[in-house]
Design an enzyme around this catalytic site. Structure first.
Site, mmCIF file in Angstrom:
data_model
loop_
_atom_site.group_PDB
_atom_site.id
_atom_site.type_symbol
_atom_site.label_atom_id
_atom_site.label_comp_id
_atom_site.label_asym_id
_atom_site.label_seq_id
_atom_site.Cartn_x
_atom_site.Cartn_y
_atom_site.Cartn_z
ATOM 1 N N ALA A 172 33.882 51.587 43.763
ATOM 2 C CA ALA A 172 33.039 50.688 44.714
ATOM 3 C C ALA A 172 34.045 49.758 45.216
ATOM 4 O O ALA A 172 33.684 48.698 45.383
ATOM 5 C CB ALA A 172 31.929 50.363 44.101
ATOM 6 N N LYS B 260 30.762 45.577 40.518
ATOM 7 C CA LYS B 260 30.893 46.088 42.020
ATOM 8 C C LYS B 260 30.090 47.007 42.303
ATOM 9 O O LYS B 260 29.223 46.869 43.527
ATOM 10 C CB LYS B 260 32.522 46.654 41.864
ATOM 11 N N CYS C 246 68.039 48.876 27.375
ATOM 12 C CA CYS C 246 69.189 47.957 27.349
ATOM 13 C C CYS C 246 69.372 47.146 28.643
ATOM 14 O O CYS C 246 69.972 46.092 28.800
ATOM 15 C CB CYS C 246 70.367 48.713 26.929
#
Length: 609
Positions: A26, A73, A174
Site C-alpha cells: 500500500a 499504511k 579490505c
C-alpha cells in the site's frame, strides 16, 4: 447490442463487483492501485502492508495525509479508498505477506493477486504462493521515470524467478576497511559502523583495519611499535567495537579519535597499501576543535539536506548523533539493539557524519545528507506520475484476465523518452516459462558450489536457502539412504546442527539435499559441488548463473520489443523482457557511477513504489 455499465460490458462489471482480489503493498503503486480499483468497480478487495506511514511518503502516496504519519499504511489506505466508494468491501492487514498465516489456502480465495511491492524477497514469495495456488499474478515496479507491468500465470508465462536478477553490488572487505576509493565505500563502512556500535554485530561487517589484506606486506609486531596511538583517547585495542565503545561510555570524542585518528594511523603502517595510492590523513578532534572557523556554525542558505558541511560541522554532527543513539540504546535496556533506518534522523545523521569524515580522510569530496541518504538507502527517486501510470496499467491487465482474455495480456514497459515509434509505453508478448527455472519447472533443481568443510549449516539455511533461493521456512533432508534431517522448520529441532559444518554430516562433492518449504508448497533439489577454489569473500556460487552480466543489445530485433534505458535518449532493442529492464526493485541499486545501457539495466532492478 452490448449492454454497458459505465465504460464496461455488463458481464465484466458484474464480475468486478463479485470477484475477490488481493493487493500486496500500500505504498506508491499500492495507493494509486487501490484508488483505481474502487473507481473501476471492484467491490471485494483485501490489502496487506507491513509498513507505517512516514512523512517522506506524503509526496506521492496520496491516500495519506500528515495526520496519518505513524499509522498503518494498509488501514489508512482502506479508509481513504472507502471515501471514493463507501459500498466497497475492503479488508486491511497490517502485516507481512510472508507471515505463515497467509498460506496457499489464503491465496486460493482470490481470483487475482496484484503486487505493489518494493523488495525482491516478498516478490519471490508472492510469486511462489500464486504458483502454488494457481492464481494469476500481476507484477509491477517503478524506478524514477521507468516502470513495468507483467502478468504471471502458472504454466503459461514466465514466473518472476524464471530469469536471474542482477545481484546487489558488493565490495571486498579490505576495500571497505582499508582502501576506500569512492564515496559509496565510505557510506557502506559507516552503515557497518552503526551496526557494530548500536545494532547487531556481524563479523562480516568489521570496520577496523583489515590485517589480512593481501596487498599489505608488513609485520604485525612492528606495527604495534610504529602506530603511535593516543592512550588518552582509547588506544588501538583489537577487541569488539561495541565492547570498546561501551567501556568508554560511548564518549563521542574517544570514538572519534579511535575511528578517524588511531585506526588511520594504524593503516598508515601498512606501507605497501600507499605506494600507488594517496595515503589517508588522520583527524584529531582537539586539533579540529581549536582550529574550527566560527562561520562553520553559521546558517547556510538552501535546503538543509542539500548542504555540504565542513569537517568540523561533520564532527559536531557525529557527536550529536552518537549522544542521541547511545541514549536510545540505554533506554531500551541491557542487550538491546538499534536497527538502522534511512528515515530515522539520528541514524541518518550518524551515517552522514561518519561517511563524510572518512571521505575527507581519503581525499574524496564530501557529500550532502541528501546524497548520502540516496546511496545509503539504495534510493532511486520516486515519481508520482510513474506510479499512477503503472497502477492504471495493472488494472487494464486485470480487466483482460477477468474477461478471460489471458492470451491478450502483455508485459508493458514505461520509458523515460519516446522510442523510435514515438511511444512511451511499449507492450511485449509474454514469454513462456523457462525450462531452467528452479521455481516453476515440474522438478526444480540447482547445483551449488561451496566448500563443505567451511560452510556451516546455519549459512546453508540463512545465506543460501533463505536469502539466495527465497525460502521462508526450509526443511532439509540429506539423500544419504538414511533420510537424515539436516534442518527442520520446527523450532528447536535441529538448532544443535547450526554451528556444524556440512562435512560433519557426510555431505561431500555430489551429495544431494531435498529442501521443502511447506508454506510455499515448494520443493527444491540441491546438488552440492565441493570446491576449495572460491574467490575471497565468496561463500558459494550457483552453477550456471551469471546474473551480473546483462545481455548485449540485439539491434536486429523488432523495435516493438525495445525500451529506452533511462540514461540515454535512444532505445536499446532486446529480444524479450529477459534483456530488458527486469522488474525495477528498490534495495538493489547497484552503482551510482555507471553510464552504459547494460550497467543501467542491472542497476534498475525493481525500483521504488
Amino acid at each position: 447490442m452490448v449492454q454497458l455499465v459505465g465504460s464496461l460490458r455488463k458481464e465484466l462489471a458484474d464480475s468486478l463487483s463479485t470477484c475477490k482480489v488481493l493487493v500486496v503493498g500500500a505504498g506508491g503503486i499500492g495507493c494509486e492501485l487501490l484508488k483505481n480499483l474502487v473507481l473501476t468497480g471492484f467491490k471485494n478487495i483485501e490489502v496487506i502492508d507491513l509498513d507505517t506511514i512516514d512523512v517522506s511518503n506524503l509526496n506521492r502516496q496520496f491516500l495519506f495525509q500528515k495526520k496519518h504519519v505513524g499509522k498503518s499504511k494498509a488501514q489508512v489506505a482502506k479508509e481513504s479508498a472507502l471515501q471514493f466508494c463507501p459500498t466497497a468491501n475492503i479488508t486491511a492487514y497490517h502485516d507481512s505477506i510472508m507471515n505463515p498465516d497467509y498460506n496457499v489456502e489464503f491465496f486460493r480465495k482470490f481470483v487475482l493477486v496484484m503486487n505493489a511491492l518494493d523488495n525482491r524477497a516478498a516478490r519471490n514469495h508472492v510469486n511462489r504462493m500464486c504458483l502454488a495456488a494457481d492464481i494469476p499474478l500481476i507484477e509491477s515496479g517503478t524506478a524514477g521515470y521507468l516502470g513495468q507491468v507483467t502478468v504471471i500465470k502458472k504454466g503459461m508465462t514466465e514466473c518472476y524467478e524464471c530469469q536471474p536478477k542482477p545481484t546487489q553490488k558488493t565490495f571486498p572487505g579490505c576495500t571497505i576497511r582499508n582502501t576506500p576509493s569512492e564515496p559509496i565505500h565510505c557510506i557502506v563502512w559507516a552503515k557497518y559502523l552503526f551496526n557494530q556500535l548500536f545494532g547487531e554485530e556481524d563479523a562480516d561487517q568489521e570496520v577496523s583495519p583489515d590485517t589480512a589484506d593481501p596487498e599489505a606486506a608488513w609485520k604485525p609486531e612492528e606495527t604495534a611499535a610504529r602506530a603511535t596511538a593516543s592512550e588518552k583517547d582509547g588506544d588501538i585495542k583489537r577487541v569488539s567495537t561495541k565492547d570498546w565503545a561501551r567501556s568508554t561510555g560511548y564518549d563521542p570524542v574517544k570514538l572519534f579519535n579511535k575511528l578517524f585518528k588511531d585506526d588511520i594511523m594504524y593503516l598508515l603502517t601498512m606501507d605497501k597499501l600507499w605506494k600507488k595510492r594517496k595515503a589517508p590523513t588522520p583527524l584529531d578532534w582537539h586539533q579540529l576543535e581549536n582550529s574550527a572557523c566560527p562561520q562553520e556554525d553559521s546558517p547556510v542558505s538552501g535546503l538543509k539536506d542539500q548542504q555540504v558541511l565542513g569537517v568540523w560541522g561533520h564532527c559536531q554532527l557525529f557527536q550529536q548523533s552518537v549522544e542521541t543513539l547511545s541514549s536510545q540504546l540505554q533506554e531500551k535496556g541491557e542487550g538491546a539493539e538499534l536497527v538502522w533506518d534511512k528515515d530515522d534522523p539520528p541514524a541518518m545523521d550518524f551515517v552522514t557524519a561518519a561517511s563524510n569524515l572518512r571521505m575527507h580522510i581519503f581525499s574524496m569530496n564530501m557529500k550532502s545528507r541528501f546524497d548520502v541518504k540516496s546511496m545509503a538507502g539504495n534510493i532511486i527517486p520516486a515519481i508520482a506520475t510513474t506510479n499512477a501510470v503503472i497502477a492504471g496499467l495493472i488494472v487494464l491487465e486485470g480487466l483482460k484476465i477477468l474477461s478471460g482474455e489471458l492470451e491478450s495480456c502483455r508485459t508493458i514497459f514505461l520509458n523515460k523518452c519516446p522510442n523510435l515509434r514515438k511511444k512511451l509505453l511499449v507492450p511485449c508478448i509474454l514469454d513462456p516459462p523457462s525450462a531452467n527455472c528452479y521455481v516453476c519447472t515440474s522438478k526444480p533443481e540447482v547445483t551449488v558450489k561451496l566448500n563443505v568443510h567451511k560452510t556451516m549449516v546455519l549459512s546453508l539455511q540463512d545465506r543460501i536457502l533463505k536469502e539466495r533461493f527465497g525460502m521462508v521456512a526450509p526443511d532439509v533432508q540429506i539423500e544419504d539412504g538414511k533420510g537424515t534431517i539436516l534442518i527442520s522448520s520446527e523450532e528447536g529441532e535441529t538448532e544443535a546442527n547450526n554451528s556444524k559444518f556440512l562435512s560433519d554430516f557426510g555431505i561431500r562433492n555430489g551429495s544431494r539435499l531435498q529442501v521443502d518449504d511447506f508454506l510455499q508448497d515448494y520443493t527444491l533439489l540441491v546438488n552440492v559441488l565441493h570446491t576449495e577454489e572460491l574467490e575471497r569473500d565468496v561463500e558459494f556460487e550457483v552453477v550456471g548463473e551469471a546474473p551480473d552480466k546483462a545481455p548485449p543489445p540485439q539491434t536486429n530485433q523488432e523495435e516493438v520489443n525495445s525500451i529506452t534505458n533511462g540514461n540515454k535518449d535512444s532505445a536499446q532493442p532486446s529480444t524479450s523482457s529477459k534483456g530488458q529492464l527486469q522488474f525495477l526493485n528498490k534495495g538493489k541499486f547497484v552503482s551510482h557511477h555507471s553510464s552504459s545501457s547494460s550497467d543501467l539495466k542491472q542497476q534498475l532492478e525493481h525500483g521504488i513504489n
